[in-house]
Design a protein around this motif. Sequence first.
Motif, PDB file in Angstrom:
ATOM      1  N   ARG A   1      -7.967  -4.447  10.369  1.00  0.00           N
ATOM      2  CA  ARG A   1      -6.775  -4.005  11.069  1.00  0.00           C
ATOM      3  C   ARG A   1      -6.692  -2.484  11.022  1.00  0.00           C
ATOM      4  O   ARG A   1      -7.035  -1.861  10.025  1.00  0.00           O
ATOM      5  CB  ARG A   1      -5.533  -4.580  10.408  1.00  0.00           C
ATOM      6  N   ARG A   2      -6.155  -1.922  12.073  1.00  0.00           N
ATOM      7  CA  ARG A   2      -6.025  -0.476  12.123  1.00  0.00           C
ATOM      8  C   ARG A   2      -4.893   0.028  11.249  1.00  0.00           C
ATOM      9  O   ARG A   2      -4.892   1.170  10.816  1.00  0.00           O
ATOM     10  CB  ARG A   2      -5.774  -0.020  13.563  1.00  0.00           C
ATOM     11  N   ASN A   3      -3.891  -0.786  10.983  1.00  0.00           N
ATOM     12  CA  ASN A   3      -2.719  -0.321  10.258  1.00  0.00           C
ATOM     13  C   ASN A   3      -2.822  -0.505   8.746  1.00  0.00           C
ATOM     14  O   ASN A   3      -1.841  -0.306   8.044  1.00  0.00           O
ATOM     15  CB  ASN A   3      -1.453  -1.006  10.786  1.00  0.00           C
ATOM     16  N   LEU A   4      -3.962  -0.870   8.233  1.00  0.00           N
ATOM     17  CA  LEU A   4      -4.138  -0.996   6.788  1.00  0.00           C
ATOM     18  C   LEU A   4      -4.561   0.351   6.218  1.00  0.00           C
ATOM     19  O   LEU A   4      -5.385   1.049   6.798  1.00  0.00           O
ATOM     20  CB  LEU A   4      -5.198  -2.047   6.457  1.00  0.00           C
ATOM     21  N   ASP A   5      -3.994   0.694   5.060  1.00  0.00           N
ATOM     22  CA  ASP A   5      -4.414   1.946   4.446  1.00  0.00           C
ATOM     23  C   ASP A   5      -5.682   1.722   3.618  1.00  0.00           C
ATOM     24  O   ASP A   5      -6.184   0.605   3.497  1.00  0.00           O
ATOM     25  CB  ASP A   5      -3.285   2.563   3.616  1.00  0.00           C
ATOM     26  N   LYS A   6      -6.205   2.799   3.061  1.00  0.00           N
ATOM     27  CA  LYS A   6      -7.491   2.740   2.358  1.00  0.00           C
ATOM     28  C   LYS A   6      -7.453   1.802   1.157  1.00  0.00           C
ATOM     29  O   LYS A   6      -8.416   1.094   0.899  1.00  0.00           O
ATOM     30  CB  LYS A   6      -7.908   4.144   1.919  1.00  0.00           C
ATOM     31  N   TRP A   7      -6.343   1.800   0.439  1.00  0.00           N
ATOM     32  CA  TRP A   7      -6.237   0.925  -0.732  1.00  0.00           C
ATOM     33  C   TRP A   7      -6.301  -0.542  -0.319  1.00  0.00           C
ATOM     34  O   TRP A   7      -6.992  -1.347  -0.939  1.00  0.00           O
ATOM     35  CB  TRP A   7      -4.955   1.224  -1.495  1.00  0.00           C
ATOM     36  N   GLU A   8      -5.575  -0.907   0.734  1.00  0.00           N
ATOM     37  CA  GLU A   8      -5.577  -2.296   1.190  1.00  0.00           C
ATOM     38  C   GLU A   8      -6.962  -2.710   1.673  1.00  0.00           C
ATOM     39  O   GLU A   8      -7.418  -3.825   1.401  1.00  0.00           O
ATOM     40  CB  GLU A   8      -4.535  -2.480   2.295  1.00  0.00           C
TER      41      GLU A   8
END
Length: 168
Positions: A1-8
């Motif tokens: 997904r594009r809206n996930l940050d690096k940690w996720e």
Amino acid sequence: RRNLDKWELGKIALKLRPEIEARAKANQGARTDLSATLPEGSAPVDTRKKLAASVGLGERTMGKVMQIDEHAAVKEALDKKELSVNQGYQITRQVQDLPEDEQGQAALDLVELEKAKKEIREKDAEIDRQSKIAGVFCKAYEKAVLLTPTEENVRIWVKCTRMTKEEM
């Protein structure tokens, strides 16, 4: 997904870790010291590189996520989006030389310190924003004082601003 940050993204990749490590061990068992004798298609597997590529992260970022994964206090702060991956990694680096029993509390203290710094930065930004608005109003007032409120000047002002009687 594009809206996930690096940690996720990193957490998703870590779920694939056992499978990729198993493949790496299988290849390692087939390896000999001479790379020329490697069976075709059994090149050495770099776990961190494979994990990073699987979710579209950089290899260094994936390494940071892997190191952070071992510290519960830092993981929790990242899950709550209170820290960035880089901040979390810096905290784990700072506590790694401490004895095991002190690492958890030290990490918690550093997480709290980072949260306090973030809060101060946010308050500073809000103060700066409010100062700019106040400055604009002060300049507008200074200019308005210079204008003589004659009937003609008021008409020009109303015409140019397109204000209605109700808005005045």
